[in-house]
Enzyme design. Structure first.
Site, PDB file in Angstrom:
ATOM      1  N   ASN A 103      18.043  31.893   3.286  1.00 36.54           N
ATOM      2  CA  ASN A 103      18.225  31.187   4.554  1.00 36.54           C
ATOM      3  C   ASN A 103      18.151  29.673   4.371  1.00 36.54           C
ATOM      4  OD1 ASN A 103      18.874  32.580   7.041  1.00 36.54           O
ATOM      5  ND2 ASN A 103      17.032  33.802   6.725  1.00 36.54           N
TER       6      ASN A 103
ATOM      7  N   ASP B  45      18.409  36.617   0.444  1.00 43.48           N
ATOM      8  CA  ASP B  45      18.831  35.682   1.478  1.00 43.48           C
ATOM      9  C   ASP B  45      17.717  34.660   1.633  1.00 43.48           C
ATOM     10  OD1 ASP B  45      19.527  34.325   3.753  1.00 43.48           O
ATOM     11  OD2 ASP B  45      19.569  36.083   5.066  1.00 43.48           O
TER      12      ASP B  45
END
Length: 260
Positions: A158, A156
């Site tokens: 982000n 991830d």
């Protein structure tokens, strides 16, 4: 090798949603997990050493490796592997290792990295910390490639890289995950010799890996693509597939898979 990556938004929470049976039957050689929100002492034996009958009745088992945050119930990464890696490490930078941001496993000349990039938070409150992490993970990957290794940076990030990677780019330009500084780092990363493997195979819009729990966002497919499996460019010819497994439930993220 088949590698799956998934931000599970709490490994103890996803265990209650049939995570272990999914893991046994997912067919992956390696599974990278982000946002475990736990340390191994808090986990069941089934999460520490998953095993069971997979498809076709064959026995499946995984080794597990965890990098946990010092802060309880926060962040954390892990790797499950059917074969024991040659080596397992963290990033080697205490301010990020204290949050369990990286678990890296060596398999011959290939290093599979499970990374949980920080959230820059509202009004960029944590943007300097995030950009510091981004710079360190790039250095880490560069050093591995310079030493003759191939890298698979799963996790991830982000960050939604381009407008095609989120449903509402215009209205999110000032929001964490789509800040100009974050997108600029992602551009720097791919220009430094790394490939976003999903986009190598698929240029279509409306392909997301994260959806808010609010407003029936997943049902309406109003999402963001912020989970990646990137490789060094010289390794790209060996990549056969990079896909989003958006039919797998249990988290606000869905898993992604790369085959090489």
């Amino acid at each position: 090798m088949n590698v799956i990556s998934w931000n599970v938004n709490g490994i103890r929470a996803v265990e209650k949603k049939e995570f272990v049976p999914w893991l046994i039957n997912c067919g992956a050689d390696v599974v990278c997990i982000q946002e475990t929100k736990a340390n191994p002492s808090q986990l069941s034996p089934e999460l520490i050493a998953p095993k069971g009958q997979g498809k076709g009745g064959s026995e499946v088992s995984y080794y597990s490796y965890f990098s946990s945050a010092k802060k309880a119930g926060y962040s954390g990464t892990a790797i499950y592997s059917k074969t024991k890696p040659d080596n397992v490490t963290v990033l080697g930078v205490s301010e990020f290792d204290d949050e369990g941001r990286v678990t890296a496993a060596w398999f011959g000349n290939t290093v599979v990295i499970s990374a949980y990039f920080p959230n820059s938070q509202a009004e960029g409150a944590r943007l300097p910390y995030k950009l510091g992490f981004c710079d360190e993970i790039l250095k880490f990957c560069d050093s591995l490639v310079a030493s003759g290794k191939n890298i698979v940076l799963c996790g991830d990030y982000n960050i939604a890289h381009k407008p095609v990677d989120l449903a509402n780019p215009k209205s999110n330009e000032g929001n964490p995950g789509y800040l100009p500084e974050e997108r600029a780092w992602m551009e720097k990363f791919v220009n430094s010799g790394y490939c976003d493997t999903f986009r190598h195979f698929c240029s279509e819009p409306n392909q997301y890996t994260w959806w808010s729990y609010r407003f029936h966002a997943r049902e309406k497919n109003i999402g963001w693509r912020i989970d990646y499996q990137c490789v060094n460019q010289s390794f790209l010819p060996q990549v056969k597939e990079s896909v989003i497994l958006n039919n797998v439930m249990g988290s606000d993220h869905c898993p992604i898979r790369i085959v090489f």
